[in-house]
Design a protein around this motif. Structure first.
Motif, PDB file in Angstrom:
ATOM      1  N   UNK A   1     -78.911  27.711  71.250  1.00 37.83           N
ATOM      2  CA  UNK A   1     -78.330  27.047  70.080  1.00 37.83           C
ATOM      3  C   UNK A   1     -77.963  28.109  69.062  1.00 37.83           C
ATOM      4  N   UNK A   2     -77.152  27.720  68.090  1.00 36.54           N
ATOM      5  CA  UNK A   2     -76.709  28.653  67.052  1.00 36.54           C
ATOM      6  C   UNK A   2     -76.774  27.965  65.700  1.00 36.54           C
ATOM      7  N   UNK A   3     -77.047  28.738  64.672  1.00 36.32           N
ATOM      8  CA  UNK A   3     -76.945  28.214  63.312  1.00 36.32           C
ATOM      9  C   UNK A   3     -75.508  28.406  62.860  1.00 36.32           C
ATOM     10  N   UNK A   4     -74.778  27.305  62.768  1.00 36.24           N
ATOM     11  CA  UNK A   4     -73.368  27.395  62.422  1.00 36.24           C
ATOM     12  C   UNK A   4     -72.966  26.308  61.437  1.00 36.24           C
ATOM     13  N   UNK A   9     -74.728  31.945  61.202  1.00 33.43           N
ATOM     14  CA  UNK A   9     -74.128  33.084  61.902  1.00 33.43           C
ATOM     15  C   UNK A   9     -72.680  32.852  62.310  1.00 33.43           C
ATOM     16  N   UNK A  10     -72.216  31.605  62.203  1.00 37.21           N
ATOM     17  CA  UNK A  10     -70.886  31.301  62.716  1.00 37.21           C
ATOM     18  C   UNK A  10     -70.227  30.209  61.884  1.00 37.21           C
ATOM     19  N   UNK A  32     -76.161  34.197  69.041  1.00 35.04           N
ATOM     20  CA  UNK A  32     -74.965  34.337  68.222  1.00 35.04           C
ATOM     21  C   UNK A  32     -73.795  33.712  68.984  1.00 35.04           C
ATOM     22  N   UNK A  33     -72.593  33.857  68.465  1.00 31.95           N
ATOM     23  CA  UNK A  33     -71.408  33.239  69.084  1.00 31.95           C
ATOM     24  C   UNK A  33     -71.232  33.672  70.531  1.00 31.95           C
ATOM     25  N   UNK A  34     -71.644  34.902  70.851  1.00 35.32           N
ATOM     26  CA  UNK A  34     -71.358  35.496  72.165  1.00 35.32           C
ATOM     27  C   UNK A  34     -72.564  35.457  73.103  1.00 35.32           C
TER      28      UNK A  34
END
Length: 368
Positions: free
Chosen positions: A61-64, A112-113, A358-360
């Protein structure tokens, strides 16, 4: 781990199990069969096995934050409730500073995104879209800009007179690092005609991503299912994505998007069933053997079904989002976002290991 083949597993399913376990690619007929079978438990086991081989028990998962600069759009896709005409009540086009003001009210240090999509607004020049990214990049240089769909990129070529490559290069100069996956819908020109999808056709969608990959970008890709398309249309969509991935290896994740009805009051018969959603995630995992991740998008299928999807081949639960608008404009009943703690709880509740990325897909923190 080995998929359980029982006396109740028919010969055709047993053949598919054998193919997957021996690394033999599934074909069009296999994919259609998997949609038609009622043996969802064997299907789920097989997709789970394929995912565990790729990702173990890790779920990402990502914090976006999802950002929408404009909802003014020249296109009139039959499934969209987000778009507005210029001057229509509720229409808007934000300046870079107005978006920064919005972000300042909602951002927190962990983001982060920025996930940026919007309408095809032909009342502003291409430079507006460049400047929008530039303003964010200058204010938040530590936040990755994942912006615009392939359909938006195609739209930018028309309003600017530039080629796909030139448009992408200008956006890269402004800070663009990855493309979103939207605009794919179903990769069938017949489907696009039926659903009044007047934006990028199939060839243009694929060419935008091919060009982005050749420029060194990693991107995302989607499939919007649950309207007029056939099972064959869905599998052919996946096969076209798989073929491009063989060529470029530029896709990081495949995102099946469950079609939302136009009204939040729509009854359950107007929505995809949980059965259909789980099947689609599992089949995506099995057909797209060359893409590392399949996303269970809680915005469209809900948090609880997302947990179940983690044993049906999914290895990503998207991110915090903060405030999703497009699916909710179309009748989604799910939360418009989840907190970091909620995402960790969701993944652990499914017996998996949450991984902040992160995104990648670089790992930031693993929550054993």
């Amino acid at each position: 781990m080995s998929t359980l083949v029982t006396p109740f597993t028919d010969r055709r399913m047993a053949e598919i199990v054998e193919k997957v376990q021996n690394g033999i690619r599934l074909n069009l007929e296999d994919g259609i069969y998997l949609y038609e079978t009622d043996d969802i438990l064997t299907l789920g086991q097989l997709a789970n096995e394929a995912n565990l081989r790729k990702n173990g028990k890790k779920v990402y998962f990502i914090e976006n934050m999802s950002l929408y600069f404009t909802n003014v759009c020249e296109a009139r896709c039959a499934f969209c409730n987000f778009r507005k005409d210029q001057g229509e009540d509720g229409s808007y086009t934000l300046s870079g500073q107005e978006m920064i003001d919005y972000v300042e009210q909602h951002i927190h240090p962990g983001v982060r995104e920025f996930h940026i999509v919007g309408g095809h607004n032909n009342h502003v020049p291409f430079q507006y879209y460049v400047d929008s990214l530039k303003a964010l990049n200058e204010k938040y240089p530590h936040v990755t800009l994942k912006a615009y769909t392939a359909a938006e990129i195609d739209f930018f070529t028309r309003i600017s007179g530039l080629s796909i490559k030139e448009v992408l290069q200008e956006l890269q100069k402004a800070g663009l690092q990855s493309l979103t996956g939207g605009g794919a819908e179903i990769l069938s020109d017949e489907y696009r005609k039926k659903m009044r999808v007047t934006k990028a056709n199939v060839d243009r969608y694929l060419e935008v991503h091919r060009t982005a990959h050749n420029l060194g970008m990693k991107t995302h890709t989607t499939m919007l299912y649950g309207s007029v398309e056939s099972y064959q249309d869905r599998i052919e969509h996946m096969l076209q994505i798989r073929e491009l991935q063989d060529e470029t290896n530029g896709f990081m994740v495949f995102i099946p998007l469950s079609m939302q009805p136009k009204s939040k009051n729509a009854n359950i018969m107007r929505r995809n069933s949980a059965y259909e959603d789980l099947k689609t995630i599992a089949i995506s995992r099995l057909m797209l053997d060359n893409i590392d991740h399949v996303k269970a998008y809680f915005i469209n299928i809900g948090p609880q079904l997302t947990q179940v999807a983690l044993t049906f081949g999914a290895s990503d639960v998207h991110g915090t989002i903060v405030r999703e608008q497009i699916s909710h404009a179309a009748g989604a009943l799910t939360p418009a976002g989840l907190t970091r703690k909620e995402l960790i709880w969701l993944v652990k509740g499914a017996g998996r290991i949450p991984v902040e990325r992160d995104t990648f897909y670089n790992e930031i923190e693993v929550f054993e």
